[in-house]
Design an enzyme around this catalytic site. Structure first.
Site, PDB file in Angstrom:
ATOM      1  N   THR A 124       0.820  -1.222   0.000  1.00 54.93           N
ATOM      2  CA  THR A 124       0.000   0.000   0.000  1.00 54.93           C
ATOM      3  C   THR A 124       0.853   1.270   0.000  1.00 54.93           C
ATOM      4  O   THR A 124       1.986   1.268   0.526  1.00 54.93           O
ATOM      5  CB  THR A 124      -0.913  -0.021   1.249  1.00 54.93           C
ATOM      6  OG1 THR A 124      -1.414   1.283   1.489  1.00 54.93           O
ATOM      7  CG2 THR A 124      -0.164  -0.429   2.510  1.00 54.93           C
ATOM      8  N   ASP A 125       0.280   2.354  -0.515  1.00 57.35           N
ATOM      9  CA  ASP A 125       0.959   3.662  -0.459  1.00 57.35           C
ATOM     10  C   ASP A 125       1.125   4.149   0.976  1.00 57.35           C
ATOM     11  O   ASP A 125       1.930   5.038   1.251  1.00 57.35           O
ATOM     12  CB  ASP A 125       0.199   4.710  -1.300  1.00 57.35           C
ATOM     13  CG  ASP A 125      -1.259   4.920  -0.888  1.00 57.35           C
ATOM     14  OD1 ASP A 125      -1.752   4.221   0.023  1.00 57.35           O
ATOM     15  OD2 ASP A 125      -1.919   5.795  -1.493  1.00 57.35           O
ATOM     16  N   GLU A 126       0.354   3.545   1.905  1.00 51.58           N
ATOM     17  CA  GLU A 126       0.377   4.042   3.290  1.00 51.58           C
ATOM     18  C   GLU A 126       1.731   3.809   3.972  1.00 51.58           C
ATOM     19  O   GLU A 126       2.039   4.429   4.983  1.00 51.58           O
ATOM     20  CB  GLU A 126      -0.766   3.415   4.102  1.00 51.58           C
ATOM     21  CG  GLU A 126      -2.095   3.657   3.417  1.00 51.58           C
ATOM     22  CD  GLU A 126      -3.316   3.428   4.273  1.00 51.58           C
ATOM     23  OE1 GLU A 126      -3.209   3.416   5.505  1.00 51.58           O
ATOM     24  OE2 GLU A 126      -4.399   3.256   3.682  1.00 51.58           O
ATOM     25  N   TYR A 149      -1.551  -0.509  11.118  1.00 50.13           N
ATOM     26  CA  TYR A 149      -1.794  -1.170   9.826  1.00 50.13           C
ATOM     27  C   TYR A 149      -0.621  -0.929   8.882  1.00 50.13           C
ATOM     28  O   TYR A 149      -0.016  -1.867   8.361  1.00 50.13           O
ATOM     29  CB  TYR A 149      -3.092  -0.651   9.193  1.00 50.13           C
ATOM     30  CG  TYR A 149      -3.199  -0.975   7.711  1.00 50.13           C
ATOM     31  CD1 TYR A 149      -3.294  -2.289   7.262  1.00 50.13           C
ATOM     32  CD2 TYR A 149      -3.163   0.045   6.746  1.00 50.13           C
ATOM     33  CE1 TYR A 149      -3.363  -2.587   5.898  1.00 50.13           C
ATOM     34  CE2 TYR A 149      -3.236  -0.245   5.388  1.00 50.13           C
ATOM     35  CZ  TYR A 149      -3.337  -1.561   4.967  1.00 50.13           C
ATOM     36  OH  TYR A 149      -3.385  -1.855   3.632  1.00 50.13           O
ATOM     37  N   LYS A 153       2.295  -3.494   7.301  1.00 53.66           N
ATOM     38  CA  LYS A 153       2.508  -3.700   5.858  1.00 53.66           C
ATOM     39  C   LYS A 153       3.960  -3.366   5.485  1.00 53.66           C
ATOM     40  O   LYS A 153       4.586  -4.086   4.705  1.00 53.66           O
ATOM     41  CB  LYS A 153       1.546  -2.836   5.031  1.00 53.66           C
ATOM     42  CG  LYS A 153       0.082  -3.202   5.148  1.00 53.66           C
ATOM     43  CD  LYS A 153      -0.254  -4.587   4.627  1.00 53.66           C
ATOM     44  CE  LYS A 153      -0.165  -4.708   3.127  1.00 53.66           C
ATOM     45  NZ  LYS A 153      -0.662  -6.045   2.657  1.00 53.66           N
ATOM     46  N   LEU A 189     -14.261   4.053   3.374  1.00 55.28           N
ATOM     47  CA  LEU A 189     -14.971   5.312   3.101  1.00 55.28           C
ATOM     48  C   LEU A 189     -16.063   5.203   2.027  1.00 55.28           C
ATOM     49  O   LEU A 189     -17.234   5.527   2.288  1.00 55.28           O
ATOM     50  CB  LEU A 189     -13.960   6.402   2.693  1.00 55.28           C
ATOM     51  CG  LEU A 189     -14.618   7.749   2.378  1.00 55.28           C
ATOM     52  CD1 LEU A 189     -14.975   8.501   3.643  1.00 55.28           C
ATOM     53  CD2 LEU A 189     -13.711   8.618   1.515  1.00 55.28           C
ATOM     54  N   PRO A 273      -6.820   9.142  15.186  1.00 54.34           N
ATOM     55  CA  PRO A 273      -5.491   9.514  15.678  1.00 54.34           C
ATOM     56  C   PRO A 273      -4.433   9.294  14.590  1.00 54.34           C
ATOM     57  O   PRO A 273      -4.523   8.317  13.837  1.00 54.34           O
ATOM     58  CB  PRO A 273      -5.239   8.545  16.848  1.00 54.34           C
ATOM     59  CG  PRO A 273      -6.484   7.782  17.063  1.00 54.34           C
ATOM     60  CD  PRO A 273      -7.413   8.020  15.911  1.00 54.34           C
TER      61      PRO A 273
HETATM   62  P1  NAD Z   1     -10.083  -7.066   2.699  1.00 58.18           P
HETATM   63  O1  NAD Z   1     -10.031  -6.722   4.148  1.00 58.18           O
HETATM   64  O2  NAD Z   1     -11.311  -6.786   1.914  1.00 58.18           O
HETATM   65  O3  NAD Z   1      -9.754  -8.618   2.514  1.00 58.18           O
HETATM   66  C1  NAD Z   1      -8.753  -9.280   3.243  1.00 58.18           C
HETATM   67  C2  NAD Z   1      -8.983 -10.781   3.077  1.00 58.18           C
HETATM   68  O4  NAD Z   1      -7.924 -11.464   3.772  1.00 58.18           O
HETATM   69  C3  NAD Z   1     -10.302 -11.274   3.685  1.00 58.18           C
HETATM   70  O5  NAD Z   1     -10.944 -12.133   2.796  1.00 58.18           O
HETATM   71  C4  NAD Z   1      -9.848 -12.009   4.944  1.00 58.18           C
HETATM   72  O6  NAD Z   1     -10.723 -13.062   5.311  1.00 58.18           O
HETATM   73  C5  NAD Z   1      -8.481 -12.516   4.527  1.00 58.18           C
HETATM   74  N1  NAD Z   1      -7.607 -12.800   5.667  1.00 58.18           N
HETATM   75  C6  NAD Z   1      -7.370 -11.987   6.729  1.00 58.18           C
HETATM   76  N2  NAD Z   1      -6.533 -12.595   7.585  1.00 58.18           N
HETATM   77  C7  NAD Z   1      -6.209 -13.798   7.036  1.00 58.18           C
HETATM   78  C8  NAD Z   1      -5.370 -14.863   7.441  1.00 58.18           C
HETATM   79  N3  NAD Z   1      -4.687 -14.815   8.590  1.00 58.18           N
HETATM   80  N4  NAD Z   1      -5.262 -15.946   6.639  1.00 58.18           N
HETATM   81  C9  NAD Z   1      -5.972 -16.020   5.469  1.00 58.18           C
HETATM   82  N5  NAD Z   1      -6.790 -15.040   5.047  1.00 58.18           N
HETATM   83  C10 NAD Z   1      -6.902 -13.941   5.815  1.00 58.18           C
HETATM   84  O7  NAD Z   1      -8.814  -6.339   2.062  1.00 58.18           O
HETATM   85  P2  NAD Z   1      -8.616  -5.684   0.625  1.00 58.18           P
HETATM   86  O8  NAD Z   1      -9.094  -4.292   0.665  1.00 58.18           O
HETATM   87  O9  NAD Z   1      -9.111  -6.611  -0.413  1.00 58.18           O
HETATM   88  O10 NAD Z   1      -7.034  -5.627   0.563  1.00 58.18           O
HETATM   89  C11 NAD Z   1      -6.285  -6.728   0.059  1.00 58.18           C
HETATM   90  C12 NAD Z   1      -4.796  -6.409   0.143  1.00 58.18           C
HETATM   91  O11 NAD Z   1      -4.522  -5.221  -0.589  1.00 58.18           O
HETATM   92  C13 NAD Z   1      -4.302  -6.152   1.561  1.00 58.18           C
HETATM   93  O12 NAD Z   1      -3.031  -6.746   1.681  1.00 58.18           O
HETATM   94  C14 NAD Z   1      -4.185  -4.644   1.648  1.00 58.18           C
HETATM   95  O13 NAD Z   1      -3.173  -4.258   2.544  1.00 58.18           O
HETATM   96  C15 NAD Z   1      -3.815  -4.301   0.216  1.00 58.18           C
HETATM   97  N6  NAD Z   1      -4.222  -2.958  -0.235  1.00 58.18           N
HETATM   98  C16 NAD Z   1      -5.536  -2.580  -0.123  1.00 58.18           C
HETATM   99  C17 NAD Z   1      -5.920  -1.328  -0.588  1.00 58.18           C
HETATM  100  C18 NAD Z   1      -7.356  -0.890  -0.514  1.00 58.18           C
HETATM  101  O14 NAD Z   1      -7.651   0.264  -0.838  1.00 58.18           O
HETATM  102  N7  NAD Z   1      -8.306  -1.737  -0.139  1.00 58.18           N
HETATM  103  C19 NAD Z   1      -4.969  -0.457  -1.144  1.00 58.18           C
HETATM  104  C20 NAD Z   1      -3.637  -0.889  -1.247  1.00 58.18           C
HETATM  105  C21 NAD Z   1      -3.272  -2.145  -0.790  1.00 58.18           C
HETATM  106  P1  TYD Z   2     -10.415   4.409   4.563  1.00 57.48           P
HETATM  107  O1  TYD Z   2     -11.421   4.004   3.532  1.00 57.48           O
HETATM  108  O2  TYD Z   2     -10.521   3.821   5.922  1.00 57.48           O
HETATM  109  O3  TYD Z   2      -8.987   4.153   3.908  1.00 57.48           O
HETATM  110  P2  TYD Z   2      -7.511   4.598   4.457  1.00 57.48           P
HETATM  111  O4  TYD Z   2      -7.601   5.145   5.815  1.00 57.48           O
HETATM  112  O5  TYD Z   2      -6.782   3.304   4.413  1.00 57.48           O
HETATM  113  O6  TYD Z   2      -7.028   5.601   3.442  1.00 57.48           O
HETATM  114  O7  TYD Z   2     -10.462   5.986   4.705  1.00 57.48           O
HETATM  115  C1  TYD Z   2     -10.251   6.851   3.611  1.00 57.48           C
HETATM  116  C2  TYD Z   2     -10.280   8.264   4.121  1.00 57.48           C
HETATM  117  O8  TYD Z   2     -11.599   8.563   4.582  1.00 57.48           O
HETATM  118  C3  TYD Z   2      -9.362   8.517   5.309  1.00 57.48           C
HETATM  119  O9  TYD Z   2      -8.855   9.842   5.234  1.00 57.48           O
HETATM  120  C4  TYD Z   2     -10.273   8.400   6.505  1.00 57.48           C
HETATM  121  C5  TYD Z   2     -11.584   8.935   5.980  1.00 57.48           C
HETATM  122  N1  TYD Z   2     -12.810   8.367   6.581  1.00 57.48           N
HETATM  123  C6  TYD Z   2     -13.795   9.216   7.091  1.00 57.48           C
HETATM  124  O10 TYD Z   2     -13.670  10.453   7.077  1.00 57.48           O
HETATM  125  N2  TYD Z   2     -14.920   8.646   7.627  1.00 57.48           N
HETATM  126  C7  TYD Z   2     -15.092   7.295   7.690  1.00 57.48           C
HETATM  127  O11 TYD Z   2     -16.139   6.831   8.216  1.00 57.48           O
HETATM  128  C8  TYD Z   2     -14.085   6.442   7.141  1.00 57.48           C
HETATM  129  C9  TYD Z   2     -14.240   4.946   7.174  1.00 57.48           C
HETATM  130  C10 TYD Z   2     -12.961   7.027   6.593  1.00 57.48           C
END
Ligand code: NAD
Ligand code: TYD
Length: 338
Positions: A124-126, A149, A153, A189, A273
């Site tokens: 992730t970019d985070e 988190y 990562k 979000l 936070p």
């Molecule tokens: P998500 O939370 O929707 O899905 C995570 C999945 O992992 C779930 O199906 C969960 O059951 C499974 N899981 C969790 N713990 C596990 C374990 N111990 N063993 C096996 N399975 C397990 O997440 P997502 O949004 O689909 O993200 C997927 C990946 O992409 C993550 O690694 C996240 O860090 C990365 N990522 C997500 C975003 C985003 O915007 N969602 C952006 C950049 C990177």
């Molecule tokens: P989120 O979807 O949790 O992704 P991330 O924190 O990993 O970027 O949140 C996206 C942005 O939206 C972040 O700045 C936090 C903000 N946010 C709210 O303002 N209200 C909410 O209820 C949620 C879930 C996120």
């Protein structure tokens, strides 16, 4: 090719599995997922009987299970499984370290043992931390994670790097910006705000709402991963982004406009936070080396996404009326009252 997808019952993993099975009908996909609160087999109901698809319910921390799966002819691992929500990492950091760090190390060890051809770490970019108004992170920027988190990562990324440097494990790290699209769990979000607006519930904006994220339509992310999977480079890091930097208030306005709902639903609540002010990625490396760029303009992607949630109310209502409701009520009532 036989691919082990970890976390394939989650948001991005399920979109990736669907994308790959459609594009490469001869590939085999094995999905290993623990089915945590975020894992949902409904995300894959249309392909559960596909002859080239196999599902294992299990934990990536289980070395024996992982070895059994990887040892059965897996060529590549695309590693999505993670605890993925920043807010939850503030309440309960331990599980983030266990799954995201230790789980990744188990997979790396197994990948090494069975000499797999490619390991893709979905990051992730985070991990780069918060940026000011200007500038973007490149792949060599410092890792400055601020939440448990992002720290977990970043730690996993460093382990992946070490397995490449030390053991020449053919690993790649991808770092993507915020994804949106179908099947995203409604705690993030965009799906939270779309579904809340559909339920006439308030939209809880953390702090002033001027936090900036870059947003990518999930299918564009899947295409980027397809590109990375099918090229020869190893030991590299690639940033992946959507070229759509928006404040949370801008996103909220767009959603309300799409749904024709009133701005009065917006409610400013207590801030997160260590809330990172802005993420921004420079994605020129993946463009120059692999020729990938995002295709979906934000207005088109958000409109498709809103329509998907409107036409899949059963999918999200099941989630929002289950266990998750207790978490949501506790979490948001606390934010609203402070
Ligand atoms: P998500 O939370 O929707 O899905 C995570 C999945 O992992 C779930 O199906 C969960 O059951 C499974 N899981 C969790 N713990 C596990 C374990 N111990 N063993 C096996 N399975 C397990 O997440 P997502 O949004 O689909 O993200 C997927 C990946 O992409 C993550 O690694 C996240 O860090 C990365 N990522 C997500 C975003 C985003 O915007 N969602 C952006 C950049 C990177
Ligand atoms: P989120 O979807 O949790 O992704 P991330 O924190 O990993 O970027 O949140 C996206 C942005 O939206 C972040 O700045 C936090 C903000 N946010 C709210 O303002 N209200 C909410 O209820 C949620 C879930 C996120």
């Amino acid at each position: 090719m036989k691919i082990l997808v970890t976390g394939g019952a989650g948001f991005i993993g399920s979109n990736f599995i669907r994308y790959i099975l459609l594009k490469y009908p001869n590939y085999h996909i094995v999905n290993l997922d623990k089915l945590t609160y975020a894992g949902n087999l409904d995300n894959l109901s249309d392909i559960e009987n596909h002859s080239n698809y196999q599902f294992f319910k299990g934990d990536i921390c289980n070395f024996e299970l992982v070895n059994r799966i990887v040892g059965d002819g897996v060529d590549a691992i695309v590693h999505f499984a993670a605890e993925s929500h920043v807010d939850r990492s503030i309440y309960d950091p331990g599980i983030f370290v266990k799954t995201n760090v230790l789980g990744t190390q188990v997979l790396l060890e197994s990948a090494l043992k069975f000499k797999i051809d490619k390991f893709i770490q979905i990051s992730t970019d985070e991990v780069y931390g918060s940026l000011g108004k200007e500038g973007s992170s490149v792949e060599s920027s410092s890792l400055l994670p601020n939440s448990p988190y992002s720290a977990s990562k970043a730690s996993a990324d460093l382990l992946v790097r070490s397995y490449f440097e030390t053991f020449r494990l053919p690993a790649i790290i991808t770092r993507c910006t915020n994804n949106y699209g179908p099947y995203q769990f409604p705690e993030k979000l965009i799906p939270l705000f779309i579904t809340n607006a559909l339920q006439d519930l308030s939209l809880p904006i953390y702090g002033d709402g001027l936090y900036v994220r870059d947003w990518i339509y999930v299918e564009d992310h899947c295409k980027a991963l397809d590109t990375v999977l099918h090229q020869d480079k190893v030991g590299e890091i690639y940033n992946i982004g959507g070229k759509n930097e928006k404040t949370n208030l801008e996103i909220t306005d767009l959603i309300l406009k799409e749904l024709n709902r009133s701005k009065s639903l917006v409610k400013h609540v207590k801030d997160r936070p260590a809330h990172d002010r802005r993420y921004s990625l420079d994605c020129s490396k993946i463009g120059a080396e692999l020729g990938w760029k995002p295709d979906t303009p934000f207005e088109e992607g958000i409109s498709k996404t809103v329509n998907w949630y409107v036409s899949h109310q059963g999918w999200w209502q099941k989630i929002k009326s289950g266990e998750y409701l207790k978490y949501y009520e506790k979490h948001y009532l606390q934010r609203e009252s402070s």
